[in-house]
Scaffold this motif. Structure first.
Motif: not given
Length: 333
Positions: A147-152, A186-188
């Motif tokens: 989730d942290e990487q998605i946020g970045t 990951g896409i969604d």
């Protein structure tokens, strides 16, 4: 007017770094694309210096004098625009053949955004309206994204989308078949974390199909986020285990993996392909999509033939589906 324009990707002509560097070669390619019924061409960002004359705005200016002079050259070849640029942040432009910044590194925001603005400005001046970007590296490099990487990633691409929107260019995230975004929804997750007004999708039919994602269903589900469309066919699927193979870009994508796949991508007309393009065209017709549809065949051994065959298919099959269905819907309202 349908709000849809058709372009063709230039990448299949540019197979070696010294094979497509002369203006006469460019003229032949552009005129072939034009007589095949397309009104635009898509470029790819590459950092091989003068060996890639369309690889960056700087190299365009070196060969053609300026962006505006290239647009005039395109007009002489009966093309209206460069529809889009495809930009991978991992490609570095400070040094020829250099390595670019990693989107997962928070400190990469400024250099990636600055380069994106550079390319978006070129697209705008060349009559196009989309910057297509690779949003993250490959699955084998990262595994499932936290989730942290998605946020970045969301902070990065929201910022890039905001900056290039000021110049009239939309941002479209391109998910390739080795992308980390194919893992763990990951896409969604990235779409949910980004601003729909700033960050869209570039739907590549073949990349999705190779990743095991059905393109027609995907489009129907995500039509409100699709900002750009790339059409090409595929015959083989890469599962997650294969995508996680170390150095998959070289071993799987370039060398064909353990199955020795010689060619991943084909023309939409390919008889052995996985994709129902007529169903895809119908889905587009039933949507509110407005923008460029770019046809690709980036591993074709016969680029002119592929462009002409694809152009016939667009003019005689796909375009009538899109335009005919939209006229019927408009008449019924």
């Amino acid at each position: 007017m349908t709000g849809i324009r058709w372009a063709y990707a230039l990448n299949q002509w540019d197979t070696n770094i010294d094979a497509f560097v002369r203006r006469r070669d460019h003229e032949r390619a552009f005129k072939t694309i034009s007589i095949s019924g397309f009104s635009g061409v898509e470029f790819t960002a590459v950092s091989f210096g003068p060996w890639e004359p369309f690889g960056s705005p700087a190299e365009i200016a070196n060969l053609y004098g300026s962006i505006e002079q290239l647009r005039s050259f395109l007009a002489d070849c009966a093309l209206d625009a460069v529809s889009s640029y495809v930009y991978d942040p991992f490609v570095g432009f400070d040094v020829e053949m250099g390595r670019g910044p990693d989107p997962l590194d928070p400190d990469s925001l400024e250099p990636i955004a600055a380069t994106a603005v550079w390319f978006a400005d070129a697209v705008h001046r060349l009559g196009g309206d989309a910057l297509v970007v690779r949003p993250v590296g490959s699955a084998w490099q990262t595994g499932p994204l936290s989730d942290e990487q998605i946020g970045t990633l969301a902070r990065l691409w929201n910022e890039v989308g905001s900056r290039i929107a000021a110049g009239g260019v939309g941002l479209a995230l391109h998910v390739d078949f080795l992308s980390a975004l194919r893992l763990s929804n990951g896409i969604d997750r990235l779409l949910a974390a980004t601003d729909p007004a700033l960050v869209g999708l570039a739907l590549d039919t073949a990349e999705l199909a190779v990743a095991g994602i059905e393109p027609v269903e995907f489009f129907r589900t995500h039509a409100d986020r699709v900002r750009h469309i790339q059409l090409k066919n595929a015959r083989a699927v890469v599962d997650e285990a294969e995508a996680l193979t170390p150095h998959a870009e070289q071993f799987v994508r370039t060398e064909g993996g353990s199955r020795r796949i010689e060619r991943w991508f084909f023309e939409p007309t390919d008889e052995g392909g996985l994709i129902d393009f007529e169903a895809f065209a119908q889905a587009v017709a039933e949507s509110d999509y407005s923008g460029w549809i770019v046809v690709e065949s980036d591993q074709s051994p016969h680029p002119a033939e592929s462009a002409m065959v694809s152009g016939w298919y667009v003019q005689k099959v796909l375009r009538p589906i899109v335009e005919g269905s939209r006229r019927a819907v408009g008449a019924s309202r």
